[in-house]
Design an enzyme around this catalytic site. Structure first.
Site, PDB file in Angstrom:
ATOM      1  N   PHE A   1       0.823  -1.211   0.000  1.00 28.76           N
ATOM      2  CA  PHE A   1       0.000   0.000   0.000  1.00 28.76           C
ATOM      3  C   PHE A   1       0.863   1.269   0.000  1.00 28.76           C
ATOM      4  O   PHE A   1       0.894   2.033  -0.974  1.00 28.76           O
ATOM      5  CB  PHE A   1      -0.944  -0.050   1.204  1.00 28.76           C
ATOM      6  CG  PHE A   1      -1.521   1.270   1.617  1.00 28.76           C
ATOM      7  CD1 PHE A   1      -2.082   2.137   0.686  1.00 28.76           C
ATOM      8  CD2 PHE A   1      -1.512   1.651   2.957  1.00 28.76           C
ATOM      9  CE1 PHE A   1      -2.627   3.359   1.073  1.00 28.76           C
ATOM     10  CE2 PHE A   1      -2.052   2.856   3.357  1.00 28.76           C
ATOM     11  CZ  PHE A   1      -2.592   3.715   2.417  1.00 28.76           C
TER      12      PHE A   1
ATOM     13  N   ASP B   1       9.916  -7.522  -2.488  1.00 32.83           N
ATOM     14  CA  ASP B   1       8.625  -7.796  -1.858  1.00 32.83           C
ATOM     15  C   ASP B   1       8.335  -9.293  -1.991  1.00 32.83           C
ATOM     16  O   ASP B   1       8.600  -9.875  -3.048  1.00 32.83           O
ATOM     17  CB  ASP B   1       7.512  -6.989  -2.551  1.00 32.83           C
ATOM     18  CG  ASP B   1       6.293  -6.783  -1.667  1.00 32.83           C
ATOM     19  OD1 ASP B   1       5.730  -7.786  -1.200  1.00 32.83           O
ATOM     20  OD2 ASP B   1       5.903  -5.618  -1.453  1.00 32.83           O
TER      21      ASP B   1
ATOM     22  N   GLY C   1       1.646  -7.327  -0.316  1.00 37.26           N
ATOM     23  CA  GLY C   1       1.788  -6.483  -1.502  1.00 37.26           C
ATOM     24  C   GLY C   1       1.158  -7.131  -2.724  1.00 37.26           C
ATOM     25  O   GLY C   1       0.996  -8.357  -2.775  1.00 37.26           O
TER      26      GLY C   1
ATOM     27  N   ASP D   1      11.792 -12.716   0.512  1.00 31.38           N
ATOM     28  CA  ASP D   1      11.350 -12.522   1.889  1.00 31.38           C
ATOM     29  C   ASP D   1      12.504 -11.939   2.701  1.00 31.38           C
ATOM     30  O   ASP D   1      13.594 -12.514   2.735  1.00 31.38           O
ATOM     31  CB  ASP D   1      10.914 -13.871   2.466  1.00 31.38           C
ATOM     32  CG  ASP D   1      10.166 -13.738   3.778  1.00 31.38           C
ATOM     33  OD1 ASP D   1      10.495 -12.822   4.560  1.00 31.38           O
ATOM     34  OD2 ASP D   1       9.256 -14.551   4.026  1.00 31.38           O
TER      35      ASP D   1
ATOM     36  N   GLN E   1       5.221  -6.536   9.135  1.00 34.16           N
ATOM     37  CA  GLN E   1       3.934  -7.022   9.622  1.00 34.16           C
ATOM     38  C   GLN E   1       3.291  -5.797  10.256  1.00 34.16           C
ATOM     39  O   GLN E   1       3.823  -5.237  11.204  1.00 34.16           O
ATOM     40  CB  GLN E   1       4.140  -8.153  10.632  1.00 34.16           C
ATOM     41  CG  GLN E   1       2.869  -8.895  11.034  1.00 34.16           C
ATOM     42  CD  GLN E   1       1.813  -8.052  11.728  1.00 34.16           C
ATOM     43  OE1 GLN E   1       0.722  -7.851  11.191  1.00 34.16           O
ATOM     44  NE2 GLN E   1       2.127  -7.529  12.909  1.00 34.16           N
TER      45      GLN E   1
ATOM     46  N   TYR F   1       3.518  -5.100  18.109  1.00 35.81           N
ATOM     47  CA  TYR F   1       3.836  -4.320  16.902  1.00 35.81           C
ATOM     48  C   TYR F   1       4.600  -3.049  17.262  1.00 35.81           C
ATOM     49  O   TYR F   1       5.655  -2.751  16.690  1.00 35.81           O
ATOM     50  CB  TYR F   1       2.549  -3.981  16.160  1.00 35.81           C
ATOM     51  CG  TYR F   1       2.732  -2.973  15.050  1.00 35.81           C
ATOM     52  CD1 TYR F   1       3.372  -3.332  13.864  1.00 35.81           C
ATOM     53  CD2 TYR F   1       2.272  -1.659  15.194  1.00 35.81           C
ATOM     54  CE1 TYR F   1       3.560  -2.404  12.848  1.00 35.81           C
ATOM     55  CE2 TYR F   1       2.455  -0.733  14.182  1.00 35.81           C
ATOM     56  CZ  TYR F   1       3.099  -1.116  13.009  1.00 35.81           C
ATOM     57  OH  TYR F   1       3.280  -0.181  12.012  1.00 35.81           O
TER      58      TYR F   1
ATOM     59  N   ILE G   1     -17.479  -1.184  14.707  1.00 35.54           N
ATOM     60  CA  ILE G   1     -16.655  -0.175  15.356  1.00 35.54           C
ATOM     61  C   ILE G   1     -16.262  -0.734  16.715  1.00 35.54           C
ATOM     62  O   ILE G   1     -17.116  -1.092  17.525  1.00 35.54           O
ATOM     63  CB  ILE G   1     -17.404   1.162  15.513  1.00 35.54           C
ATOM     64  CG1 ILE G   1     -17.608   1.804  14.141  1.00 35.54           C
ATOM     65  CG2 ILE G   1     -16.636   2.099  16.432  1.00 35.54           C
ATOM     66  CD1 ILE G   1     -18.310   3.150  14.174  1.00 35.54           C
TER      67      ILE G   1
ATOM     68  N   ARG H   1      -8.007   9.399  16.018  1.00 36.76           N
ATOM     69  CA  ARG H   1      -6.809   9.116  15.254  1.00 36.76           C
ATOM     70  C   ARG H   1      -6.429  10.316  14.410  1.00 36.76           C
ATOM     71  O   ARG H   1      -7.254  11.184  14.115  1.00 36.76           O
ATOM     72  CB  ARG H   1      -7.017   7.892  14.341  1.00 36.76           C
ATOM     73  CG  ARG H   1      -7.250   6.571  15.068  1.00 36.76           C
ATOM     74  CD  ARG H   1      -6.006   6.126  15.816  1.00 36.76           C
ATOM     75  NE  ARG H   1      -6.180   4.831  16.480  1.00 36.76           N
ATOM     76  CZ  ARG H   1      -6.567   4.682  17.746  1.00 36.76           C
ATOM     77  NH1 ARG H   1      -6.868   5.754  18.470  1.00 36.76           N
ATOM     78  NH2 ARG H   1      -6.662   3.487  18.279  1.00 36.76           N
TER      79      ARG H   1
ATOM     80  N   ARG I   1     -10.591  -3.776  20.994  1.00 37.22           N
ATOM     81  CA  ARG I   1      -9.530  -4.748  20.771  1.00 37.22           C
ATOM     82  C   ARG I   1      -8.356  -4.521  21.720  1.00 37.22           C
ATOM     83  O   ARG I   1      -7.995  -3.395  22.023  1.00 37.22           O
ATOM     84  CB  ARG I   1      -9.024  -4.677  19.323  1.00 37.22           C
ATOM     85  CG  ARG I   1     -10.038  -5.133  18.308  1.00 37.22           C
ATOM     86  CD  ARG I   1      -9.503  -5.029  16.907  1.00 37.22           C
ATOM     87  NE  ARG I   1      -9.182  -3.646  16.549  1.00 37.22           N
ATOM     88  CZ  ARG I   1      -8.881  -3.251  15.316  1.00 37.22           C
ATOM     89  NH1 ARG I   1      -8.845  -4.130  14.333  1.00 37.22           N
ATOM     90  NH2 ARG I   1      -8.614  -1.983  15.072  1.00 37.22           N
TER      91      ARG I   1
END
Length: 316
Positions: free
Chosen positions: A12, A32, A37, A53, A77, A142, A201, A209, A266
């Site tokens: 993206f 990639d 992708g 990879d 990731q 992350y 939601i 955000r 979440r």
């Protein structure tokens, strides 16, 4: 011609960076593995594409053989939710893979490595907007892996004199974002609006955000590549919007009337995020140029065209 490797260049954000680099007449090589992708994101562009990879150690020798002048490292990731479900995979891609790229950059003696970091390194903010001086306290694997790579880059400059730029992205959106892979909320809402399906939601929708259009992020990457060494910058609009307000705006742009439904918040999600970009404006001579509604319109229109193409392909 100056050669730039873009890892994750078919993704993206990466594919928009590739376009920006080509507009500035750089030679571009994309690495990639196409796990998220898409080939169609760059198949029309005059770039060399290598299916590989970054978690494979041999990627180091491959990059050295290309002999790049710069590396823009986007491969990652990128899902907070997935990092909570599978922190080992998150670490493999975001830390181990990034260390391979750093090692390759050192051996290639590149002019600079530009790294895609994230607002997730800050965790739950103690004050808004979040400045670069704000403490880093990630709330997800992350965010932790992104922060670890930042530290590896800082150490790599001290030990091996590898110049870098760290760009901490706020919430990036725009055409080509995958509602099912990278899972940005705008991509998910766009997909739901396109299909006439009520979106989820998470939480009560009052979480906020800082949404930034992908073309502005791409410009920031190229400017950071050519700017001073060893910068760490927020890439943001310094404007916030709640998820409820976002959905309302998107319905108006798409001219669709849907009702969302609320589900449990979440694990690992941040309640509020708003990044200050004062230093970025000054040091990169950059500012976001796309208004939110214009960016939403471009994103929704792109999704509509892609849906039409798929329907035509089925008919034919």
């Amino acid at each position: 011609m100056t050669k730039v490797i873009v890892t994750g260049g078919a993704g993206f954000i990466g594919s928009h960076i590739v376009e920006e680099l080509l507009d500035h007449h750089f030679e571009v090589v994309v690495i990639d593995n196409f796990s998220s992708g898409r080939r169609e994101n760059i198949s029309h562009l005059p770039v060399e594409t290598i299916d590989y990879d970054i978690t494979c150690p041999k990627v180091v020798d491959m990059i050295v053989s290309i002999n790049p002048d710069y590396i823009i490292h986007q491969a990652a990731q990128v899902s907070v939710a997935e990092s909570v479900k599978d922190p080992v995979k998150d670490q493999q891609v975001n830390v181990k893979g990034s260390l391979h790229i750093i090692e390759a950059a050192i051996q290639s003696n590149v002019t600079k490595l530009v790294f895609a970091s994230s607002a997730a390194v800050y965790g739950n903010p103690t004050r808004l907007p979040i400045s670069l001086e704000h403490p880093t306290n990630p709330e997800s694997p992350y965010g932790l892996t992104k922060m670890m790579v930042e530290h590896y880059l800082q150490l790599s400059y001290k030990l091996y004199q590898l110049p870098y730029s760290i760009l901490r992205y706020s919430n990036v959106f725009g055409p080509r974002q995958d509602a099912h892979g990278e899972g940005g909320v705008i991509a998910i809402f766009t997909d739901c609006l396109q299909k006439g399906r009520s979106p989820k939601i998470y939480g009560d929708g009052t979480q906020t955000r800082d949404f930034i259009f992908v073309k502005d992020v791409a410009r920031a990457n190229v400017k950071a590549m050519l700017a001073s060494e060893n910068l760490c910058l927020n890439i943001s609009t310094n404007q916030s919007l709640s998820i409820n307000e976002l959905f309302k705006a998107m319905k108006e742009v798409a001219e669709v009337d849907l009702v969302s439904h609320y589900v449990e918040q979440r694990q690992g999600d941040i309640k509020h995020s708003l990044l200050e970009n004062k230093a970025t404006r000054a040091l990169l001579n950059w500012e976001p140029t796309f208004e939110l509604l214009d960016g939403l319109a471009a994103t929704i229109e792109y999704s509509r065209r892609q849906s039409e193409k798929r329907e035509e392909a089925v008919i034919s």
